[in-house]
Enzyme design. Structure first.
Site, mmCIF file in Angstrom:
data_model
loop_
_atom_site.group_PDB
_atom_site.id
_atom_site.type_symbol
_atom_site.label_atom_id
_atom_site.label_comp_id
_atom_site.label_asym_id
_atom_site.label_seq_id
_atom_site.Cartn_x
_atom_site.Cartn_y
_atom_site.Cartn_z
ATOM 1 N N PRO A 61 -7.152 -13.919 29.625
ATOM 2 C CA PRO A 61 -7.295 -14.626 30.865
ATOM 3 C C PRO A 61 -6.670 -15.995 30.832
ATOM 4 O O PRO A 61 -6.926 -16.800 29.933
ATOM 5 C CB PRO A 61 -8.816 -14.744 30.986
ATOM 6 C CG PRO A 61 -9.320 -14.653 29.587
ATOM 7 C CD PRO A 61 -8.228 -14.259 28.711
ATOM 8 N N GLU A 62 -5.895 -16.249 31.830
ATOM 9 C CA GLU A 62 -5.443 -17.605 32.102
ATOM 10 C C GLU A 62 -6.246 -18.062 33.324
ATOM 11 O O GLU A 62 -7.166 -17.371 33.744
ATOM 12 C CB GLU A 62 -3.926 -17.618 32.352
ATOM 13 C CG GLU A 62 -3.152 -16.990 31.185
ATOM 14 C CD GLU A 62 -1.644 -17.017 31.344
ATOM 15 O OE1 GLU A 62 -1.126 -17.989 31.908
ATOM 16 O OE2 GLU A 62 -0.983 -16.065 30.893
#
Length: 279
Positions: free
Chosen positions: A2-3
């Site tokens: 996840p960014e």
DNA sequence: ACGCCCACCTGGAGGC
DNA sequence: TGCCTCCAGGTGGGCG
């Protein structure tokens, strides 16, 4: 995984199921995440109501009603999944469901993380900013105060390639490998360009590109490559809009360009770019 | 202080 | 089928 867009998508998915609800039971099926789960974790959070869920950088901040904040990081492969009351009881745990929250209305929230690069910390809310994971974090790219001048100031004197500087959470937060590649493509900047040369108009363009790519991805529920799912189980769709990320050998999407997307390795991470459009 | 390399861990894909 | 290698949305510690 996840960014920023994926973490924000997860945050938005958790809010309706967790905020205003009490944690009636916390189950630790595996305690050895990147850092061990907090000591006496269950007794510290059971009975607490979640008052809000915030995000800082790629961290989720669950605000508890006793003044503590439960900090959650999803690492590379972490997900949060929701299970409604009847199915939660029947639905067998999956292989990497490490932490399970049973909420007061019967809903269950599970933290699943195959690679166990994620973590959970319990910190007094007023101490979060001073925690070593948060000290030194750069500005939020979606904050209205963050602009070209602010980015340029942070890049001044940096000799690393701009790609590496964007991955460094001290420069700014939330951008990871996907969105660094995509933002550099959109702003026409070579990933190899020395960071300190991104000043003035170039910095303005890069900030606009970062904002645009993050906001569009949030609109799409993030990018689902391998692990990311929204808490309700929906996939993200931004991966269908990648211009360069993971597109080695595909034609550059710029009309009339005709070059093929290239891959190189910088700071141990793959970079994807068009050598003609990005200077 | 800065910049690079590597480790942390699991699983999926592709080659032979 | 099976085994081996490579690769993956992040972070932080250790090194020169």
């Amino acid at each position: 995984m996840p960014e920023l867009p994926e973490v924000e998508t997860v945050r938005r998915g958790l809010v309706p199921r967790m905020v205003g609800h009490r944690i009636v039971r916390l189950t630790q099926r595996r305690k050895d995440l990147r850092v061990p789960l907090p000591a006496r974790f269950a007794e510290k959070v059971e009975g607490r109501t979640i008052e809000a869920i915030d995000r800082r950088a790629k961290y989720l901040l669950l605000r508890l009603d006793d003044g503590q904040t439960l900090i959650v990081h999803l690492g590379m492969s972490g997900r949060m999944t929701l299970h409604d009351a009847p199915s939660a009881a029947e639905h067998p745990f999956e292989r990497h469901d490490h932490v399970v929250f049973d909420m007061d209305d019967g809903w269950q929230v599970r933290f699943n993380d195959a690679r166990r690069f994620g973590l959970m910390l319990l910190v007094p809310t007023e101490a979060v900013a001073e925690h070593k994971a948060f000290k030194g974090l750069g500005p939020e790219p979606l904050d209205a105060l963050f602009d070209g001048a602010a980015l340029a100031a942070r890049l001044r004197g940096k000799r690393t390639p701009i790609k590496a500087a964007l991955l460094d959470q001290k420069t700014l937060v939330g951008v990871g490998n996907i969105y660094a590649c995509e933002a550099l493509f959109l702003s026409g900047l070579s990933p190899r360009r020395s960071a300190h040369t991104v000043q003035g108009e170039r910095a303005v363009r890069l900030v606009e590109a970062i904002r645009q790519v993050l906001l569009r991805s949030i609109d799409d529920g993030g990018s689902t490559l391998r692990d990311h799912v929204q808490p309700g189980g929906e996939l993200g769709y931004f991966q269908t809009r990648f211009n360069v990320y993971d597109r080695t050998g595909a034609p550059c999407p710029t009309p009339g360009c005709g070059q093929l997307v290239k891959r190189l390795v910088q700071a141990g991470r793959s970079t994807f770019y068009c050598a003609r459009c990005q200077r």
